[in-house]
Design a protein around this motif. Sequence first.
Motif, PDB file in Angstrom:
ATOM      1  N   LEU A  84      -9.449  61.268 -36.461  1.00  0.00           N
ATOM      2  CA  LEU A  84      -8.991  59.265 -36.411  1.00  0.00           C
ATOM      3  C   LEU A  84      -9.647  59.275 -35.200  1.00  0.00           C
ATOM      4  CD1 LEU A  84     -10.399  57.014 -37.779  1.00  0.00           C
ATOM      5  CD2 LEU A  84      -7.984  56.686 -38.189  1.00  0.00           C
ATOM      6  N   THR A  85     -10.390  58.942 -34.981  1.00  0.00           N
ATOM      7  CA  THR A  85     -10.658  58.668 -33.760  1.00  0.00           C
ATOM      8  C   THR A  85     -11.564  56.993 -33.015  1.00  0.00           C
ATOM      9  OG1 THR A  85     -12.909  59.241 -33.208  1.00  0.00           O
ATOM     10  CG2 THR A  85     -10.988  60.722 -32.406  1.00  0.00           C
ATOM     11  N   LEU A  86     -11.026  56.831 -32.494  1.00  0.00           N
ATOM     12  CA  LEU A  86     -11.586  55.250 -31.333  1.00  0.00           C
ATOM     13  C   LEU A  86     -12.335  54.710 -30.550  1.00  0.00           C
ATOM     14  CD1 LEU A  86     -11.805  51.594 -32.391  1.00  0.00           C
ATOM     15  CD2 LEU A  86      -9.786  51.126 -31.793  1.00  0.00           C
ATOM     16  N   THR A  87     -13.734  54.967 -30.349  1.00  0.00           N
ATOM     17  CA  THR A  87     -13.712  54.756 -28.489  1.00  0.00           C
ATOM     18  C   THR A  87     -14.800  53.192 -28.295  1.00  0.00           C
ATOM     19  OG1 THR A  87     -14.359  57.365 -28.990  1.00  0.00           O
ATOM     20  CG2 THR A  87     -15.342  55.910 -26.832  1.00  0.00           C
ATOM     21  N   LEU A  88     -14.081  52.958 -27.364  1.00  0.00           N
ATOM     22  CA  LEU A  88     -14.533  51.777 -27.261  1.00  0.00           C
ATOM     23  C   LEU A  88     -16.393  51.302 -26.522  1.00  0.00           C
ATOM     24  CD1 LEU A  88     -13.691  48.768 -26.043  1.00  0.00           C
ATOM     25  CD2 LEU A  88     -13.986  49.702 -23.243  1.00  0.00           C
TER      26      LEU A  88
END
Length: 188
Positions: A84-88
């Motif tokens: 799981l990743t989060l990117t701006l």
Amino acid sequence: MWKQVFLVVVLAAQTLMGCGGDAVSYSAPVGINLKAKSSDTVNATVTSRKGISTESGNPFKVFVDAAREELDGKSPARIELTQLTLTLGASSVGVSSLAEVFTGRVDILFLIDDSSNTYVAGHGENPTGSGPVAFIVDFDSEAMAEEDYTRFLAGRFDVVLRGTAAPTFTSKGADVDFQSTFSFTAFE
């Protein structure tokens, strides 16, 4: 609003075979775009929520349909979240780092339709940079109530991004775009 939806869905089928009768599986990433504004921050909490099936191209449905095809028409008995990743998003206004949005723990949750039960997909602590930032995976589909798992497979849930606002976020006038990417594996 994003002028372009940045969503990459790469589908790759994979049959795992080995000793002990390993189950057939299928893996693919699923992305969803989320938004937040400084002005929408409530009680120092940044929250963004979006139905998984409302994402352009409905990549979660594509994943489940492809998994069923790979599993000879059967619904997956369980789904693992392996990454799981989060990117701006590059089109974010007023911030250039996740650290300017969040401080402390940030959660990504699955909120199931009808039951309103919430399952933590994963979390991160003090995310920095623009990402992608890897989150710790907490999701366990086998812990879901049977009715919730059925709704989950049908894409009847919202993805919720929630975390404590960085000290200056509420005064920035920021309009932030995020992309959360889930790497799922479905098992027979």
